[in-house]
Structure formats: C-alpha cells, structure tokens
Design a protein around this motif. Sequence first.
Motif, short mmCIF file in Angstrom:
data_model
loop_
_atom_site.label_atom_id
_atom_site.label_comp_id
_atom_site.label_asym_id
_atom_site.label_seq_id
_atom_site.Cartn_x
_atom_site.Cartn_y
_atom_site.Cartn_z
N GLN A 31 28.08 48.86 18.54
CA GLN A 31 27.61 48.07 19.43
C GLN A 31 28.51 47.45 20.42
OE1 GLN A 31 25.76 45.07 16.79
NE2 GLN A 31 24.07 46.22 16.23
N PRO A 32 28.26 47.37 21.64
CA PRO A 32 29.07 46.65 22.65
C PRO A 32 29.37 44.97 22.19
CG PRO A 32 27.10 46.96 23.70
CD PRO A 32 27.14 47.71 22.39
N SER A 33 30.40 44.44 22.25
CA SER A 33 30.92 43.09 21.98
C SER A 33 31.78 42.77 23.03
CB SER A 33 31.44 43.12 20.82
OG SER A 33 32.66 43.65 20.36
N LEU A 34 31.72 41.38 23.25
CA LEU A 34 32.69 40.67 24.23
C LEU A 34 33.35 39.41 23.50
CD1 LEU A 34 33.61 40.46 27.18
CD2 LEU A 34 31.45 39.01 27.59
N GLN A 41 48.03 30.63 27.11
CA GLN A 41 48.37 31.85 28.03
C GLN A 41 47.19 31.89 28.96
OE1 GLN A 41 49.11 35.19 25.63
NE2 GLN A 41 51.30 34.41 24.83
N GLY A 42 46.24 31.14 29.02
CA GLY A 42 45.13 31.46 29.73
C GLY A 42 44.03 31.96 29.13
N VAL A 43 43.25 32.53 30.00
CA VAL A 43 41.76 33.01 29.65
C VAL A 43 42.04 34.48 29.36
CG1 VAL A 43 39.12 33.55 30.25
CG2 VAL A 43 40.48 31.46 31.02
N SER A 44 41.58 35.02 28.44
CA SER A 44 41.74 36.49 27.92
C SER A 44 40.32 37.03 27.84
CB SER A 44 42.70 36.79 27.02
OG SER A 44 42.16 37.24 25.86
#
Length: 49
Positions: A31-34, A41-44
């Motif tokens: 299953q695709p996940s995000l 360090q910011g947004v990853s």
Amino acid sequence: MSRNGLYAIVAVLAVAVIGFAIYTYQQQQAQPSLEVRIDQQGVSIDGNG
C-alpha cells in the motif's frame, strides 16, 4: 480421534495462520503511504507510492 489426526489438524491450522500472516504483511507493504515530518531541519516528505 487419534493423536496423529489431531497433530495433522494442528499442523494445517498453523500453516494457515502463518500463510495468512505473510499475505497480510505483503499487502500492507504494497500500500502506498505518505509520511510528513516537521523538525529542526525543516519539512521532510517520504512516500513509497
């Protein structure tokens, strides 16, 4: 029921449970996940889809 028959039933059930666990694990990995992380360090953004 003889002991050999009981052992055979237990073995078949164990194989079925192991097979179902492997199938479920593979389906979950497919299953695709995000994943979005915000830290010093910011947004990853990580995804496998």
